[in-house]
Design a protein around this motif. Structure first.
Motif, PDB file in Angstrom:
ATOM      1  N   SER A  53      65.386 -43.861 -56.746  1.00 28.97           N
ATOM      2  CA  SER A  53      64.356 -44.046 -57.776  1.00 28.97           C
ATOM      3  C   SER A  53      63.647 -45.376 -57.600  1.00 28.97           C
ATOM      4  O   SER A  53      62.417 -45.465 -57.722  1.00 28.97           O
ATOM      5  CB  SER A  53      64.993 -43.975 -59.170  1.00 28.97           C
ATOM      6  N   LEU A  54      64.407 -46.420 -57.318  1.00 28.52           N
ATOM      7  CA  LEU A  54      63.819 -47.750 -57.096  1.00 28.52           C
ATOM      8  C   LEU A  54      62.921 -47.752 -55.860  1.00 28.52           C
ATOM      9  O   LEU A  54      61.841 -48.344 -55.869  1.00 28.52           O
ATOM     10  CB  LEU A  54      64.928 -48.793 -56.950  1.00 28.52           C
ATOM     11  N   VAL A  55      63.384 -47.094 -54.810  1.00 29.84           N
ATOM     12  CA  VAL A  55      62.581 -46.995 -53.584  1.00 29.84           C
ATOM     13  C   VAL A  55      61.298 -46.215 -53.857  1.00 29.84           C
ATOM     14  O   VAL A  55      60.213 -46.604 -53.393  1.00 29.84           O
ATOM     15  CB  VAL A  55      63.394 -46.301 -52.462  1.00 29.84           C
ATOM     16  N   GLU A  56      61.414 -45.134 -54.619  1.00 27.76           N
ATOM     17  CA  GLU A  56      60.248 -44.312 -54.937  1.00 27.76           C
ATOM     18  C   GLU A  56      59.172 -45.115 -55.662  1.00 27.76           C
ATOM     19  O   GLU A  56      57.986 -45.037 -55.321  1.00 27.76           O
ATOM     20  CB  GLU A  56      60.672 -43.124 -55.801  1.00 27.76           C
ATOM     21  N   VAL A  57      59.583 -45.894 -56.657  1.00 23.65           N
ATOM     22  CA  VAL A  57      58.618 -46.601 -57.502  1.00 23.65           C
ATOM     23  C   VAL A  57      58.119 -47.883 -56.858  1.00 23.65           C
ATOM     24  O   VAL A  57      56.909 -48.162 -56.860  1.00 23.65           O
ATOM     25  CB  VAL A  57      59.231 -46.898 -58.887  1.00 23.65           C
ATOM     26  N   TYR A  58      59.033 -48.665 -56.276  1.00 21.45           N
ATOM     27  CA  TYR A  58      58.647 -49.993 -55.815  1.00 21.45           C
ATOM     28  C   TYR A  58      58.302 -50.082 -54.334  1.00 21.45           C
ATOM     29  O   TYR A  58      57.714 -51.063 -53.896  1.00 21.45           O
ATOM     30  CB  TYR A  58      59.761 -50.990 -56.138  1.00 21.45           C
ATOM     31  N   ILE A  59      58.685 -49.073 -53.547  1.00 25.45           N
ATOM     32  CA  ILE A  59      58.329 -49.079 -52.122  1.00 25.45           C
ATOM     33  C   ILE A  59      57.307 -47.986 -51.810  1.00 25.45           C
ATOM     34  O   ILE A  59      56.219 -48.267 -51.310  1.00 25.45           O
ATOM     35  CB  ILE A  59      59.581 -48.924 -51.236  1.00 25.45           C
ATOM     36  N   SER A  60      57.650 -46.743 -52.129  1.00 24.04           N
ATOM     37  CA  SER A  60      56.751 -45.632 -51.805  1.00 24.04           C
ATOM     38  C   SER A  60      55.418 -45.754 -52.538  1.00 24.04           C
ATOM     39  O   SER A  60      54.351 -45.541 -51.948  1.00 24.04           O
ATOM     40  CB  SER A  60      57.419 -44.297 -52.148  1.00 24.04           C
ATOM     41  N   THR A  61      55.464 -46.115 -53.824  1.00 24.10           N
ATOM     42  CA  THR A  61      54.228 -46.232 -54.600  1.00 24.10           C
ATOM     43  C   THR A  61      53.347 -47.359 -54.060  1.00 24.10           C
ATOM     44  O   THR A  61      52.130 -47.207 -53.924  1.00 24.10           O
ATOM     45  CB  THR A  61      54.540 -46.485 -56.090  1.00 24.10           C
ATOM     46  N   ASN A  62      53.962 -48.500 -53.740  1.00 27.89           N
ATOM     47  CA  ASN A  62      53.196 -49.618 -53.185  1.00 27.89           C
ATOM     48  C   ASN A  62      52.617 -49.277 -51.813  1.00 27.89           C
ATOM     49  O   ASN A  62      51.477 -49.629 -51.495  1.00 27.89           O
ATOM     50  CB  ASN A  62      54.074 -50.863 -53.074  1.00 27.89           C
ATOM     51  N   LEU A  63      53.430 -48.588 -50.998  1.00 28.50           N
ATOM     52  CA  LEU A  63      52.964 -48.183 -49.670  1.00 28.50           C
ATOM     53  C   LEU A  63      51.804 -47.205 -49.794  1.00 28.50           C
ATOM     54  O   LEU A  63      50.790 -47.327 -49.088  1.00 28.50           O
ATOM     55  CB  LEU A  63      54.112 -47.555 -48.885  1.00 28.50           C
ATOM     56  N   LEU A  64      51.951 -46.245 -50.698  1.00 29.97           N
ATOM     57  CA  LEU A  64      50.889 -45.265 -50.902  1.00 29.97           C
ATOM     58  C   LEU A  64      49.619 -45.942 -51.416  1.00 29.97           C
ATOM     59  O   LEU A  64      48.509 -45.615 -50.982  1.00 29.97           O
ATOM     60  CB  LEU A  64      51.354 -44.193 -51.898  1.00 29.97           C
ATOM     61  N   LEU A 119      44.568 -44.643 -57.697  1.00 30.36           N
ATOM     62  CA  LEU A 119      45.151 -45.662 -56.818  1.00 30.36           C
ATOM     63  C   LEU A 119      44.068 -46.468 -56.107  1.00 30.36           C
ATOM     64  O   LEU A 119      44.178 -47.687 -55.960  1.00 30.36           O
ATOM     65  CB  LEU A 119      46.078 -44.996 -55.793  1.00 30.36           C
ATOM     66  N   LYS A 120      43.002 -45.780 -55.667  1.00 30.85           N
ATOM     67  CA  LYS A 120      41.930 -46.478 -54.962  1.00 30.85           C
ATOM     68  C   LYS A 120      41.193 -47.464 -55.859  1.00 30.85           C
ATOM     69  O   LYS A 120      40.718 -48.499 -55.404  1.00 30.85           O
ATOM     70  CB  LYS A 120      40.938 -45.458 -54.393  1.00 30.85           C
ATOM     71  N   ASN A 121      41.136 -47.147 -57.130  1.00 27.86           N
ATOM     72  CA  ASN A 121      40.438 -48.016 -58.083  1.00 27.86           C
ATOM     73  C   ASN A 121      41.328 -49.119 -58.640  1.00 27.86           C
ATOM     74  O   ASN A 121      40.951 -49.838 -59.570  1.00 27.86           O
ATOM     75  CB  ASN A 121      39.882 -47.181 -59.249  1.00 27.86           C
ATOM     76  N   ILE A 129      48.051 -47.602 -48.357  1.00 32.63           N
ATOM     77  CA  ILE A 129      47.547 -46.675 -47.342  1.00 32.63           C
ATOM     78  C   ILE A 129      46.375 -45.858 -47.856  1.00 32.63           C
ATOM     79  O   ILE A 129      45.424 -45.581 -47.115  1.00 32.63           O
ATOM     80  CB  ILE A 129      48.682 -45.744 -46.859  1.00 32.63           C
ATOM     81  N   ILE A 130      46.416 -45.480 -49.126  1.00 32.24           N
ATOM     82  CA  ILE A 130      45.417 -44.558 -49.683  1.00 32.24           C
ATOM     83  C   ILE A 130      44.001 -45.126 -49.583  1.00 32.24           C
ATOM     84  O   ILE A 130      43.020 -44.386 -49.548  1.00 32.24           O
ATOM     85  CB  ILE A 130      45.770 -44.209 -51.158  1.00 32.24           C
ATOM     86  N   LYS A 131      43.878 -46.435 -49.516  1.00 38.30           N
ATOM     87  CA  LYS A 131      42.555 -47.065 -49.431  1.00 38.30           C
ATOM     88  C   LYS A 131      41.902 -46.874 -48.076  1.00 38.30           C
ATOM     89  O   LYS A 131      40.700 -47.069 -47.915  1.00 38.30           O
ATOM     90  CB  LYS A 131      42.675 -48.570 -49.724  1.00 38.30           C
ATOM     91  N   TYR A 132      42.712 -46.467 -47.074  1.00 37.33           N
ATOM     92  CA  TYR A 132      42.195 -46.342 -45.718  1.00 37.33           C
ATOM     93  C   TYR A 132      42.147 -44.902 -45.232  1.00 37.33           C
ATOM     94  O   TYR A 132      41.874 -44.659 -44.046  1.00 37.33           O
ATOM     95  CB  TYR A 132      43.044 -47.181 -44.766  1.00 37.33           C
ATOM     96  N   ILE A 133      42.425 -43.958 -46.138  1.00 34.18           N
ATOM     97  CA  ILE A 133      42.376 -42.560 -45.715  1.00 34.18           C
ATOM     98  C   ILE A 133      41.313 -41.807 -46.503  1.00 34.18           C
ATOM     99  O   ILE A 133      40.842 -42.268 -47.525  1.00 34.18           O
ATOM    100  CB  ILE A 133      43.751 -41.875 -45.852  1.00 34.18           C
TER     101      ILE A 133
END
Length: 212
Positions: free
Chosen positions: A194-205, A64-66, A208-212
């Protein structure tokens, strides 16, 4: 008009909760037992298994970071397929007398998956980063998925009890029709999760993952 409709929906939900509160409490207990069991499994695994889990999560975070691309269409297809399959199985077992234990097993298993994921993330990333990882990756879809799972589980439980207590063909037929309608509604919420998982949670992660 919209406010009146929302009020009616809220009253239906509250009535359902009130009438079936014992079943909901029992389902919640099974979910919590599953979460605790999932945490227990990963915390009591040997170092080799913990290292494998940590390596998997860290590789995922690195991906994800890359900014490596994720095939979201394929992910949502797989997620919807799995969730709908669970809904169909719950509908089916809820229509049989022997299906009652399986309903609670599904809730227990869902809790186990959540507990295992949380504990694995904390082991791999540390408490702070692990909690942030879990909040962004599994919270939002489960806000939709778990109530829908409870909803169909309650419907299945009530139908199982009705079949055991009342074997009148017409009453059972009516109960199965009602259960089928409720299962379809739950299935739609499974798809939404499922839509929330892929299109919201994945995008949010991914953000966020770039700053943790």
């Amino acid at each position: 008009m919209k406010k009146d409709r929302n009020r009616i929906y809220l009253e239906i939900i509250l009535k359902n909760l009130q009438e079936n509160k014992k079943i909901y409490i029992l389902l919640l207990i099974f979910l919590l037992i599953g979460i605790v069991f999932g945490v227990f499994i990963i915390n009591n695994s040997d170092e080799v298994q913990k290292n494998e889990v940590s390596e998997y999560i860290n590789n995922f975070v690195t991906t994800l970071k890359n900014n490596n691309s994720i095939d979201k269409k394929e992910l949502v297809k797989v997620s919807i397929k799995e969730n709908i399959l669970m809904g169909i199985i719950l509908w089916f077992v809820g229509s049989t007398i022997i299906g009652l234990p399986l309903i609670y097993f599904f809730v227990l298993y869902k809790g186990l998956c959540i507990g295992y994921t949380i504990s694995s993330a904390i082991i791999a990333l540390g408490t702070g980063k692990g909690v942030i990882f879990c909040l962004s990756s599994i919270l939002f879809q489960n806000i939709i998925f778990i109530p829908a799972l409870f909803f169909i589980a309650v419907s299945s439980t009530k139908l199982c009890y009705a079949i055991m207590k009342n074997r009148t063909k017409e009453n059972i037929k009516l109960g199965i029709i009602k259960h089928s309608i409720l299962s379809i509604i739950s299935g739609l919420f499974f798809m939404l999760s499922s839509l929330v998982e892929v299109y919201i949670s994945t995008n949010l992660l991914t953000f966020i993952i770039k700053y943790i």
